[in-house]
Design an enzyme around this catalytic site. Structure first.
Site, PDB file in Angstrom:
ATOM      1  N   ARG A 104      37.168  72.618  74.247  1.00 33.24           N
ATOM      2  CA  ARG A 104      37.671  73.506  73.503  1.00 33.24           C
ATOM      3  C   ARG A 104      39.143  73.721  73.747  1.00 33.24           C
ATOM      4  O   ARG A 104      39.854  74.091  74.578  1.00 33.24           O
ATOM      5  CB  ARG A 104      36.972  74.954  73.823  1.00 33.24           C
ATOM      6  CG  ARG A 104      36.823  75.938  72.689  1.00 33.24           C
ATOM      7  CD  ARG A 104      36.184  77.050  73.028  1.00 33.24           C
ATOM      8  NE  ARG A 104      36.654  77.824  74.340  1.00 33.24           N
ATOM      9  CZ  ARG A 104      36.277  79.200  74.498  1.00 33.24           C
ATOM     10  NH1 ARG A 104      35.739  79.882  73.573  1.00 33.24           N
ATOM     11  NH2 ARG A 104      36.958  79.722  75.484  1.00 33.24           N
ATOM     12  N   THR A 108      43.480  76.911  69.962  1.00 35.09           N
ATOM     13  CA  THR A 108      43.174  77.019  68.837  1.00 35.09           C
ATOM     14  C   THR A 108      41.518  77.588  69.062  1.00 35.09           C
ATOM     15  O   THR A 108      40.929  78.022  67.983  1.00 35.09           O
ATOM     16  CB  THR A 108      43.127  75.883  67.889  1.00 35.09           C
ATOM     17  OG1 THR A 108      42.318  74.887  68.525  1.00 35.09           O
ATOM     18  CG2 THR A 108      44.603  75.380  67.632  1.00 35.09           C
ATOM     19  N   ASP A 200      34.632  80.517  83.507  1.00 43.03           N
ATOM     20  CA  ASP A 200      34.554  79.203  83.080  1.00 43.03           C
ATOM     21  C   ASP A 200      33.525  78.024  83.762  1.00 43.03           C
ATOM     22  O   ASP A 200      33.458  77.843  84.862  1.00 43.03           O
ATOM     23  CB  ASP A 200      35.848  78.290  83.405  1.00 43.03           C
ATOM     24  CG  ASP A 200      36.072  77.103  82.458  1.00 43.03           C
ATOM     25  OD1 ASP A 200      35.086  76.117  82.726  1.00 43.03           O
ATOM     26  OD2 ASP A 200      36.942  76.837  81.914  1.00 43.03           O
ATOM     27  N   ASP A 203      34.466  74.528  85.246  1.00 45.53           N
ATOM     28  CA  ASP A 203      35.234  74.750  86.648  1.00 45.53           C
ATOM     29  C   ASP A 203      34.248  75.368  87.678  1.00 45.53           C
ATOM     30  O   ASP A 203      34.302  74.754  88.712  1.00 45.53           O
ATOM     31  CB  ASP A 203      36.345  75.708  86.252  1.00 45.53           C
ATOM     32  CG  ASP A 203      37.611  74.937  85.301  1.00 45.53           C
ATOM     33  OD1 ASP A 203      37.412  73.638  85.242  1.00 45.53           O
ATOM     34  OD2 ASP A 203      38.325  75.786  85.041  1.00 45.53           O
TER      35      ASP A 203
HETATM   36  C1  PRP Z   1      32.927  75.395  77.383  1.00 47.20           C
HETATM   37  C2  PRP Z   1      31.416  75.618  77.538  1.00 47.20           C
HETATM   38  C3  PRP Z   1      31.030  75.139  75.883  1.00 47.20           C
HETATM   39  C4  PRP Z   1      32.501  75.709  75.230  1.00 47.20           C
HETATM   40  C5  PRP Z   1      31.908  77.073  74.524  1.00 47.20           C
HETATM   41  O1  PRP Z   1      33.568  73.970  77.510  1.00 47.20           O
HETATM   42  O2  PRP Z   1      30.986  74.914  78.370  1.00 47.20           O
HETATM   43  O3  PRP Z   1      30.951  73.700  75.466  1.00 47.20           O
HETATM   44  O4  PRP Z   1      33.217  75.895  76.107  1.00 47.20           O
HETATM   45  O5  PRP Z   1      32.878  77.605  73.666  1.00 47.20           O
HETATM   46  P1  PRP Z   1      32.781  77.842  72.271  1.00 47.20           P
HETATM   47  O6  PRP Z   1      31.284  78.428  72.112  1.00 47.20           O
HETATM   48  O7  PRP Z   1      33.877  78.610  71.958  1.00 47.20           O
HETATM   49  O8  PRP Z   1      32.902  76.432  71.732  1.00 47.20           O
HETATM   50  P2  PRP Z   1      35.025  73.657  77.774  1.00 47.20           P
HETATM   51  O9  PRP Z   1      35.579  73.362  76.249  1.00 47.20           O
HETATM   52  O10 PRP Z   1      35.498  74.581  78.984  1.00 47.20           O
HETATM   53  O11 PRP Z   1      35.001  72.324  78.325  1.00 47.20           O
HETATM   54  P3  PRP Z   1      34.180  71.945  79.692  1.00 47.20           P
HETATM   55  O12 PRP Z   1      32.756  71.705  79.764  1.00 47.20           O
HETATM   56  O13 PRP Z   1      34.514  70.539  80.081  1.00 47.20           O
HETATM   57  O14 PRP Z   1      34.639  72.698  80.706  1.00 47.20           O
HETATM   58  N1  URA Z   2      33.655  78.634  78.060  1.00 50.82           N
HETATM   59  C1  URA Z   2      33.271  79.176  79.083  1.00 50.82           C
HETATM   60  O1  URA Z   2      32.762  78.088  80.166  1.00 50.82           O
HETATM   61  N2  URA Z   2      33.184  80.172  79.404  1.00 50.82           N
HETATM   62  C2  URA Z   2      33.266  81.120  78.600  1.00 50.82           C
HETATM   63  O2  URA Z   2      33.165  82.446  78.648  1.00 50.82           O
HETATM   64  C3  URA Z   2      33.734  80.796  77.313  1.00 50.82           C
HETATM   65  C4  URA Z   2      33.700  79.416  76.981  1.00 50.82           C
END
Ligand code: PRP
Ligand code: URA
Length: 209
Positions: A104, A108, A200, A203
């Protein structure tokens, strides 16, 4: 219209509270996510079709039930979705596993695709897209788009924690996809994080940041 199934068994609620606690470290976070996904798997697989199988028990010949057809496909949204794979594979060892890489954009909040590798026969399988967090819903909608473009017709979305906004987004663009969640939280904050949420997920799972 998408059905939303909240799998709020007491064990799931207890373990999810431990995951939300900011003092829970990566090792326990990973373990708890696997345990919760396994418990959710019981509900997710409740309606899998069965067929008859002729077998011999030590006592008689018997007609018993086995799962019908090809086993499920599991597609984690990278990265955090990886934390939900083991719990389901423990239940369905013959499942095929695909991967969709999306992150994400922090400015944006739009999903950016960077990887896709799926089983060839996804049109013949029930596909479970897994990701702990459903926030704005952008990543889930994009992942479902990818699977549908590759031929999938039977898709379920499995999340740990969802914001109401994310659920509405999936319902709007993919009304045929049912959503399984352990909790529907209150809202998103101004940075697109789920409140109360668990921070997150990627993380915390991988000990990054
Ligand atoms: C997080 C989570 C989802 C997304 C959710 O991933 O694991 O994939 O955000 O957000 P949304 O519903 O607003 O799209 P992230 O982009 O942080 O990537 P990661 O799993 O690599 O940490
Ligand atoms: N992605 C995450 O990992 N946590 C949130 O709360 C939203 C998006």
């Amino acid at each position: 219209m998408s059905k939303v199934i909240v799998t709020d068994h007491p064990l799931i609620q207890h373990k999810l509270t431990l995951m939300r606690d900011k003092n829970t470290g990566s090792k326990d976070f990973r373990q708890l996510l696997t345990e919760i996904t396994m418990l959710m798997g019981y509900e997710i697989t409740r309606n899998l079709p069965l067929e008859d199988a002729e077998i011999q028990t030590p006592v008689v010949n018997a007609t018993c039930k086995v799962l019908q057809g090809k086993k499920l496909g599991i597609v984690p949204i990278l990265r955090a979705g990886l934390g939900m794979v083991d719990g389901l594979v423990n239940l369905i060892p013959a499942a095929k596993i695909g991967h969709v890489g999306l992150y994400r954009d922090p400015e944006t909040l739009q999903p950016v695709e960077y990887y896709c590798k799926l089983p060839q026969d996804i049109h013949e399988r029930e596909m479970l897209i897994v990701d702990p967090m459903l926030a704005t819903g952008g990543s889930a909608v994009a992942a479902i788009d990818v699977l549908k473009k590759k031929g999938a017709t039977n898709i379920k979305l499995v999340n740990l924690v969802a914001a109401p906004e994310g659920i509405e987004e999936v319902k709007k663009y993919h009304p045929d996809v049912d959503i399984y969640v352990a909790s529907i939280d209150e809202k998103l904050n101004d940075h697109g994080y789920i409140v109360p949420g668990l921070g997150d997920a990627g993380d915390r799972l991988f000990g990054t940041k």
